[in-house]
Design a protein around this motif. Structure first.
Motif, mmCIF file in Angstrom:
data_model
loop_
_atom_site.group_PDB
_atom_site.id
_atom_site.type_symbol
_atom_site.label_atom_id
_atom_site.label_comp_id
_atom_site.label_asym_id
_atom_site.label_seq_id
_atom_site.Cartn_x
_atom_site.Cartn_y
_atom_site.Cartn_z
ATOM 1 N N MET A 1 0.702 -1.314 0.028
ATOM 2 C CA MET A 1 0.050 0.091 -0.042
ATOM 3 C C MET A 1 0.936 1.260 0.053
ATOM 4 S SD MET A 1 -3.235 0.178 -0.170
ATOM 5 C CE MET A 1 -4.791 -0.738 0.494
ATOM 6 N N LYS A 2 0.575 2.333 -0.885
ATOM 7 C CA LYS A 2 1.195 3.555 -0.809
ATOM 8 C C LYS A 2 0.316 4.455 -0.766
ATOM 9 C CE LYS A 2 5.683 2.910 -1.738
ATOM 10 N NZ LYS A 2 6.553 3.476 -0.861
ATOM 11 N N ARG A 3 0.832 5.394 -0.090
ATOM 12 C CA ARG A 3 -0.311 6.626 0.303
ATOM 13 C C ARG A 3 0.005 7.884 -0.588
ATOM 14 N NH1 ARG A 3 -2.901 7.850 6.080
ATOM 15 N NH2 ARG A 3 -3.829 5.599 5.276
ATOM 16 N N TYR A 4 -0.883 8.710 -1.139
ATOM 17 C CA TYR A 4 -0.719 9.766 -1.978
ATOM 18 C C TYR A 4 -1.498 10.910 -1.487
ATOM 19 C CZ TYR A 4 1.024 6.100 -4.879
ATOM 20 O OH TYR A 4 1.894 5.100 -5.842
ATOM 21 N N SER A 5 -1.239 12.191 -1.521
ATOM 22 C CA SER A 5 -1.880 13.136 -1.332
ATOM 23 C C SER A 5 -2.192 13.820 -2.557
ATOM 24 C CB SER A 5 -1.530 14.137 -0.261
ATOM 25 O OG SER A 5 -0.296 15.187 -0.771
ATOM 26 N N ILE A 6 -3.244 14.428 -2.953
ATOM 27 C CA ILE A 6 -3.751 15.259 -4.019
ATOM 28 C C ILE A 6 -4.201 16.802 -3.418
ATOM 29 C CG2 ILE A 6 -4.178 13.544 -5.755
ATOM 30 C CD1 ILE A 6 -6.846 13.869 -5.133
ATOM 31 N N ASP A 7 -3.645 17.744 -4.271
ATOM 32 C CA ASP A 7 -4.252 19.016 -4.051
ATOM 33 C C ASP A 7 -5.091 19.175 -5.458
ATOM 34 O OD1 ASP A 7 -2.198 19.360 -2.329
ATOM 35 O OD2 ASP A 7 -1.176 20.997 -3.286
ATOM 36 N N ILE A 8 -6.392 19.707 -4.904
ATOM 37 C CA ILE A 8 -7.340 19.636 -6.092
ATOM 38 C C ILE A 8 -8.151 21.227 -6.010
ATOM 39 C CG2 ILE A 8 -9.540 18.612 -6.849
ATOM 40 C CD1 ILE A 8 -8.696 16.734 -3.852
ATOM 41 N N SER A 9 -8.449 21.621 -7.152
ATOM 42 C CA SER A 9 -9.177 22.713 -7.201
ATOM 43 C C SER A 9 -10.403 22.563 -7.722
ATOM 44 C CB SER A 9 -8.521 23.723 -8.259
ATOM 45 O OG SER A 9 -8.926 25.031 -8.082
ATOM 46 N N TYR A 10 -11.725 23.028 -7.458
ATOM 47 C CA TYR A 10 -12.948 22.643 -8.043
ATOM 48 C C TYR A 10 -13.759 24.230 -8.003
ATOM 49 C CZ TYR A 10 -13.862 21.104 -3.211
ATOM 50 O OH TYR A 10 -13.814 20.968 -2.027
ATOM 51 N N ASP A 11 -14.590 24.104 -8.907
ATOM 52 C CA ASP A 11 -15.619 25.241 -9.076
ATOM 53 C C ASP A 11 -16.816 24.084 -8.475
ATOM 54 O OD1 ASP A 11 -17.945 26.497 -9.693
ATOM 55 O OD2 ASP A 11 -17.267 26.945 -11.795
ATOM 56 N N GLY A 12 -17.523 24.725 -7.493
ATOM 57 C CA GLY A 12 -18.397 23.897 -6.640
ATOM 58 C C GLY A 12 -19.648 24.205 -7.130
ATOM 59 N N THR A 13 -20.044 25.061 -8.101
ATOM 60 C CA THR A 13 -21.529 25.461 -8.548
ATOM 61 C C THR A 13 -22.274 24.347 -8.749
ATOM 62 O OG1 THR A 13 -20.429 27.185 -9.855
ATOM 63 C CG2 THR A 13 -22.508 26.824 -10.322
ATOM 64 N N VAL A 14 -21.993 23.202 -9.462
ATOM 65 C CA VAL A 14 -22.876 22.208 -9.616
ATOM 66 C C VAL A 14 -22.854 20.897 -8.926
ATOM 67 C CG1 VAL A 14 -22.956 22.775 -12.031
ATOM 68 C CG2 VAL A 14 -21.396 20.742 -11.108
ATOM 69 N N TYR A 15 -22.033 21.000 -7.792
ATOM 70 C CA TYR A 15 -22.038 19.799 -6.994
ATOM 71 C C TYR A 15 -22.511 20.147 -5.618
ATOM 72 C CZ TYR A 15 -18.423 18.614 -10.274
ATOM 73 O OH TYR A 15 -17.886 18.076 -11.592
ATOM 74 N N HIS A 63 -6.294 12.511 0.628
ATOM 75 C CA HIS A 63 -5.337 11.647 0.722
ATOM 76 C C HIS A 63 -5.960 10.193 0.264
ATOM 77 C CE1 HIS A 63 -6.168 10.711 4.903
ATOM 78 N NE2 HIS A 63 -5.787 9.244 4.534
ATOM 79 N N PHE A 64 -5.278 9.271 -0.227
ATOM 80 C CA PHE A 64 -6.014 7.708 -0.426
ATOM 81 C C PHE A 64 -4.660 6.789 -0.501
ATOM 82 C CE2 PHE A 64 -5.419 10.299 -4.336
ATOM 83 C CZ PHE A 64 -4.658 9.556 -5.196
ATOM 84 N N ASP A 65 -5.107 5.852 -0.297
ATOM 85 C CA ASP A 65 -4.100 4.669 -0.533
ATOM 86 C C ASP A 65 -4.033 3.733 -2.038
ATOM 87 O OD1 ASP A 65 -2.958 5.162 1.885
ATOM 88 O OD2 ASP A 65 -4.574 4.106 2.827
ATOM 89 N N LEU A 66 -3.063 3.327 -2.556
ATOM 90 C CA LEU A 66 -3.362 2.671 -3.736
ATOM 91 C C LEU A 66 -2.260 1.326 -3.660
ATOM 92 C CD1 LEU A 66 -3.073 5.071 -6.794
ATOM 93 C CD2 LEU A 66 -5.247 4.129 -5.614
ATOM 94 N N GLU A 67 -3.018 0.002 -4.073
ATOM 95 C CA GLU A 67 -2.021 -0.962 -4.005
ATOM 96 C C GLU A 67 -1.065 -0.840 -4.877
ATOM 97 O OE1 GLU A 67 -2.575 -3.842 -2.496
ATOM 98 O OE2 GLU A 67 -4.546 -3.472 -1.557
ATOM 99 N N LYS A 68 -1.086 -0.290 -6.163
ATOM 100 C CA LYS A 68 0.036 -0.184 -7.349
ATOM 101 C C LYS A 68 0.726 1.121 -7.133
ATOM 102 C CE LYS A 68 0.492 0.782 -11.841
ATOM 103 N NZ LYS A 68 -0.246 1.192 -13.299
ATOM 104 N N GLU A 69 1.846 1.012 -7.141
ATOM 105 C CA GLU A 69 2.799 2.364 -6.896
ATOM 106 C C GLU A 69 2.769 2.926 -8.289
ATOM 107 O OE1 GLU A 69 7.234 2.998 -5.120
ATOM 108 O OE2 GLU A 69 6.276 1.135 -4.924
ATOM 109 N N TRP A 70 2.536 4.322 -8.527
ATOM 110 C CA TRP A 70 2.437 5.086 -9.467
ATOM 111 C C TRP A 70 3.649 6.234 -9.272
ATOM 112 C CZ3 TRP A 70 -1.432 5.825 -13.198
ATOM 113 C CH2 TRP A 70 -2.560 4.882 -13.345
ATOM 114 N N VAL A 71 4.187 6.926 -10.306
ATOM 115 C CA VAL A 71 4.870 7.711 -10.426
ATOM 116 C C VAL A 71 3.763 9.262 -10.224
ATOM 117 C CG1 VAL A 71 6.621 9.401 -11.731
ATOM 118 C CG2 VAL A 71 6.654 6.736 -11.850
ATOM 119 N N PRO A 72 4.270 10.097 -9.206
ATOM 120 C CA PRO A 72 2.989 11.219 -8.957
ATOM 121 C C PRO A 72 2.719 11.867 -10.336
ATOM 122 C CG PRO A 72 4.679 10.948 -7.442
ATOM 123 C CD PRO A 72 5.107 10.153 -8.333
ATOM 124 N N ARG A 73 3.623 12.271 -11.093
ATOM 125 C CA ARG A 73 3.437 12.992 -12.252
ATOM 126 C C ARG A 73 2.386 12.226 -13.044
ATOM 127 N NH1 ARG A 73 3.486 18.253 -13.879
ATOM 128 N NH2 ARG A 73 2.937 17.886 -16.165
#
Lengths: 245, 245
Positions: A1-15, A63-73
C-alpha cells in the motif's frame, strides 16, 4: 500500500459539496470514480474537510492509498484526463503512511468574496456574492477583531453540540480587505466548524450594513447559541483557499 | 421616439452568439424579450456587431428606440432586474437619433486569452483556451506585426467574397502579451470580418508552436484565400472588449 496526497481545485457550482452523500453528486465521488476507473481499486479518499454545496476550492487537499505504485506525475496526468473540467488536480505527492489530510493539517485558510455594488459582472456571478447595500469596512474590521482568538463558536455554526465534542476553535486571523467595490474576508484558523466561515461572514455583513453593532459581537459569542441574529452568507462567495501541513 | 444605447456584458457560454437566429437562444433575443416585457413594445436592438456562439463580451454596445421616455438609470435597473445573471447591462444612455451602434463605431477591441500550460484552472475553463504545447511569444509577435495595417484579410475570415462587399480591413494594432502561463492577444481595428479575430489567433498559435514561420504570414495574407493553413481558434477564449465611438 502506498499513500498519496492530491491538491485539488474545483468550481463547486454544480456539486452537492465535497463529501459523498446519497442523492446528489459530490466532488469526492467524482474523484473516487475516476480512481476506480484508473486503478480498478475501490478507493476512499479523505479530504482535509468538507466544503458545502456550492462552495469552491482554490486548493483542497485529500489523501488515499493505492495497491499499485504510481509515479506522481503520471497519476496527476491520468486523473486530470478523466476528470470533468470543473475539477482539476493541481499536484500529486507520495506521502508517508501516517499522513492524514484532515488530522495532519495545521491550519486552513478560507476566502470570501463580496461584490459590494449592484449588477455583478457575468464573469463573477458564480464566484462572488453581491451585496448592493453599502458595507462599512471599519465596522466590519472592528467586529472581526473581536472574533479572532480562541472562543466557543457555538453561535457561529450550524453544528449542534450533540453531534460534536467541542465548538471551541481558534481563529488566527480574520481580515477584511477592500478594493474598489470588492471586499475579501480572509479567515485563517486551526479548523472551522460546520458553516462557521459563512456564519462569520454573515455576521460581518450584518455589522457592515448597520443591522448590528461591532460591540454586539462579544455578546453574540458569549451566548454560545445560534440564533437568527447570525445569518449564513451564500455559498458561492466562499473558497477553501489553502490547507497548511 | 427616443433612442437609447446600452453597454452590455455577457458570458457567451450557453448562447448561440449575439444575433437572433431561428433555433437556439441568442443574447440579442434575451434582451429584446426583456424590453418587450418592460415596455410592451416589440423592439429590435442593433448591436455593434455579432459575436459568435460561445464568445463573450466584456462590453458590447447596442441601440434601440422606445416610444416611451425613460430615465436611463431607471431603464438600467429595470432591464437588469429581468435579465439572467450571465447578461448584465452596464450602462444606459440617451443618444441622438442618428447614433448607430454599428455604423457610428470608430474602432473595436477584442482580447483573446490563452492558458499556455496543462490543467487550466476550473475558474478559467470557460474564459481561456488551453494550449499545452509551449508557444514562442517572439515568433507570435513577429507574425502579428505583419498583420497590422490595411490588408485584404480574405485568408483570415470565414466570410465569403460573394456575401460581403470587401474583405479589406485595417488592424490598428495586434499585440501579444505574456505573463506567467497566460498569453493575451489584443486586436484593435476599425472593424473585423466574420471569425477574423479567431482566425488571426489561430494563425498566431500555428506560428507560436512552430507549425508555421512568422514570415509565412505575408504569403498567407497575399493569397487572399482561406485554407486549412489558418485554423480558427476556439470561441471561449475570445472577448469583445470595447467599442469606441
Amino acid at each position: 500500500m502506498k499513500r498519496y496526497s492530491i491538491d485539488i481545485s474545483y468550481d463547486g457550482t454544480v456539486y452537492a459539496g465535497w463529501q459523498v452523500q446519497p442523492t446528489d453528486l459530490s466532488v469526492q465521488e467524482v474523484i473516487e470514480k475516476v480512481l476506480l476507473k484508473l486503478t480498478s481499486e475501490t478507493i476512499k479518499i479523505h479530504g482535509s474537510g468538507r466544503t458545502d454545496q456550492g462552495v469552491h476550492a482554490k486548493r483542497q487537499v485529500a489523501h488515499f492509498d493505492l495497491e499499485k505504485e504510481w509515479v506522481p506525475r503520471r497519476l496527476y496526468a491520468a486523473i486530470n484526463a478523466l476528470l470533468p473540467p470543473d475539477i482539476r488536480v493541481l499536484k500529486v505527492r507520495n506521502v508517508r503512511s501516517n499522513f492524514h489530510a484532515r488530522s495532519t493539517a495545521k491550519s486552513k485558510e478560507y476566502r470570501y468574496f463580496i461584490w459590494n455594488a449592484q449588477s455583478i459582472s457575468p464573469f463573477d456571478r458564480l464566484y462572488k456574492t453581491e451585496i448592493s447595500r453599502k458595507l462599512d469596512i471599519k465596522r466590519m474590521r472592528a467586529a472581526a477583531k473581536l472574533l479572532e482568538g480562541k472562543h466557543d463558536f457555538a453561535a457561529f455554526t450550524a453544528s449542534s453540540k450533540t453531534t460534536i465534542k467541542s465548538t471551541v476553535r481558534t481563529i488566527f486571523s480574520l481580515e477584511v480587505k477592500a478594493k474598489g467595490n470588492n471586499i475579501i474576508i480572509i479567515a485563517k484558523g486551526s479548523g472551522f466548524l460546520y458553516k462557521m466561515v459563512r456564519s462569520l461572514v454573515g455576521w460581518l455583513i450584518e455589522v457592515g450594513d448597520g443591522s448590528a453593532d461591532p460591540e454586539d459581537t462579544t455578546e453574540v459569542l458569549a451566548s454560545c447559541k445560534r440564533t437568527s441574529r447570525v445569518p449564513t452568507a451564500k455559498a458561492k462567495g466562499l473558497f477553501l483557499w489553502k490547507v497548511n501541513y
